[in-house]
Design an enzyme around this catalytic site. Structure first.
Site, PDB file in Angstrom:
ATOM      1  N   ASN A 204       0.849  -1.194   0.000  1.00 20.59           N
ATOM      2  CA  ASN A 204       0.000   0.000   0.000  1.00 20.59           C
ATOM      3  C   ASN A 204       0.883   1.242   0.000  1.00 20.59           C
ATOM      4  OD1 ASN A 204       0.478   0.961   2.842  1.00 20.59           O
ATOM      5  ND2 ASN A 204      -0.262  -1.119   3.241  1.00 20.59           N
ATOM      6  N   PHE A 319      -3.518   3.349  15.233  1.00 22.45           N
ATOM      7  CA  PHE A 319      -3.843   4.388  14.259  1.00 22.45           C
ATOM      8  C   PHE A 319      -5.044   3.936  13.442  1.00 22.45           C
ATOM      9  CE2 PHE A 319      -0.981   8.063  13.559  1.00 22.45           C
ATOM     10  CZ  PHE A 319      -0.230   7.920  14.710  1.00 22.45           C
ATOM     11  N   LYS A 333     -12.527   0.775  16.501  1.00 17.18           N
ATOM     12  CA  LYS A 333     -11.220   0.108  16.665  1.00 17.18           C
ATOM     13  C   LYS A 333     -10.813   0.042  18.139  1.00 17.18           C
ATOM     14  CE  LYS A 333      -9.190   1.741  12.404  1.00 17.18           C
ATOM     15  NZ  LYS A 333      -9.775   0.920  11.366  1.00 17.18           N
TER      16      LYS A 333
END
Ligand code: C5P
Length: 393
Positions: A204, A319, A333
């Site tokens: 990515n 993050f 999360k």
């Protein structure tokens, strides 16, 4: 105040002045007579945009006390290069020319003395030099370096002056509050690369810049830092232990090995969610009439969740790089990974950039860290982590 004593590394002082000014410092140069054999005051005046001082008898100051005036304005004195002879002089408190006089006259509590040794390896290794530097440190000075490598004399070893950008970073680090002194910090950064065959893979667009900035900020704050880096071409921040990994599984194994002895874990890496189930042993060839390959993917382990599940986990920070609904995704999360703090940012607005904007999300609420350079945000995040750590203990 930048002080030059005599040595061939004086040629690097010109670049150092530029680096310090670019970083926002005001640089006042003073140099010894020996230094003037290597570089001219004209060069340093032009670069620093201030008259250079070379003599204690310089009558330009009304009171004729340059050693007092210069050191009352300075936040620090950096001696670069610091020759063996100049150091020998300093530790005896001798003051027979302007630069040593200024070092002695500085207000010791608010004007730090930093010295960047530069000399031949035999001179550096000599017991007299080692003794002198040890005494200087005992007297409160900070020694930057020396580096190791090729020397102007043709020999190879310890004694090179640090490079200008390294001295700049050391000086900046010196001024950061030591909020994480004695703490061990583990950071993951960058993308992972999941091979398909020996030449291709899934990855990515994470640049690693945010994670590297966090590792740097933690080291500046006095932490012992290990940085698990995916494949990125970034320079390792000073005093950071870097471990290069390629795949998510490698990053997972390295993280789980280091996490039990860490106080803080910051998962900045953009870990690939999936890897190819079976990696081809040789390059998959394209050929007329051959069917387009289909890949079966398997899920990668969640490194952050695995670390957070350890019996005595470090303080875990995750993050969340999202394209919308930052806070909602971050909250999800926080729950799913069972971590105390998630840092949310907009993926497209951060990947590859030198600046970013963060939202800190924890059980109590949200806090915005407005757009700034990644290193500035990293220092703010380090301060937040340090505050939470001290509340925990
Ligand atoms: O939603 P996601 O699982 O991608 O959460 C992102 C956070 O989890 C980041 O802190 C990332 O570094 C971490 N992560 C991880 N291992 C994974 C996936 C994400 O540590 N396999």
């Amino acid at each position: 105040m930048l002080g030059l004593s005599g040595g061939i590394a004086c040629y690097k002082a010109a670049e150092l002045v530029r680096e310090l000014i670019k970083a926002g410092a005001t640089v006042q140069v003073a140099m010894t007579e020996a230094a003037e054999h290597f570089i001219t005051a004209v060069t340093l005046q032009a670069l620093s945009n201030r008259p250079v001082f070379t003599s204690q008898w310089d009558a330009r100051d009304h009171n004729n006390m340059a050693h007092i005036n210069l050191t009352r304005e300075a936040d620090a004195i950096l001696i670069a290069p610091a020759s063996a002879d100049f150091i020998a002089k300093l530790l005896h408190g001798r003051a027979d020319e302007l630069l040593s006089l200024a070092c002695l006259a500085r207000p010791i509590d608010r004007c730090a003395l930093l010295v960047a040794p530069a000399m031949n390896r035999e001179m550096w290794a000599h017991p007299a030099t080692q003794r002198n530097f040890a005494q200087l440190v005992a007297d409160g000075a900070t020694v930057l370096g020396p580096g190791n490598g090729d020397q102007a004399c043709g020999e190879i070893g310890d004694g090179r002056m640090l490079e200008p950008h390294e001295l700049r970073d050391e000086l900046i680090a010196f001024f950061q509050p030591k909020l994480l002194a004695g703490k061990r910090v583990l950071v993951t950064a960058g993308p992972t690369f999941e091979p398909i065959d020996p030449v291709r893979g899934l990855t990515n667009r994470s640049s690693g810049k945010m994670g590297f900035a966090i590792a740097r900020a933690a080291a500046e704050a006095g932490a012992d830092v290990t940085l698990l880096a995916g494949p990125v071409a970034l320079a390792t921040p000073r005093h950071v232990r870097r471990v290069d990994v390629t795949t998510a599984v490698e990053m997972h194994d390295a993280a789980l090995a280091a996490a039990p002895s860490s106080d803080v874990f910051v998962a900045t890496a953009a870990v690939a969610d999936w890897r190819v189930a079976s990696v081809a042993g040789s390059k998959i060839k394209k050929a007329e009439g051959r069917v387009v390959p289909a890949f079966e993917l398997v899920e990668n382990p969640d490194i952050l969740a695995a670390v957070a599940r350890l019996p005595k986990p470090p303080f875990c920070v995750g993050f969340a790089a999202e394209s919308e609904n930052l806070v909602a995704h971050a909250r999800e999360k926080l729950q799913r990974k069972q971590v105390p703090l998630i840092v949310a940012n907009l993926g497209p607005a951060t990947f590859g950039r030198d600046d970013n904007a963060l939202t800190l999300v924890d059980a109590d609420g949200e806090r915005e860290l407005p757009r700034a350079e990644k290193i500035v945000l990293a220092r703010q995040l380090v301060a937040e982590i340090a505050a939470r750590l001290s509340r925990r203990t």
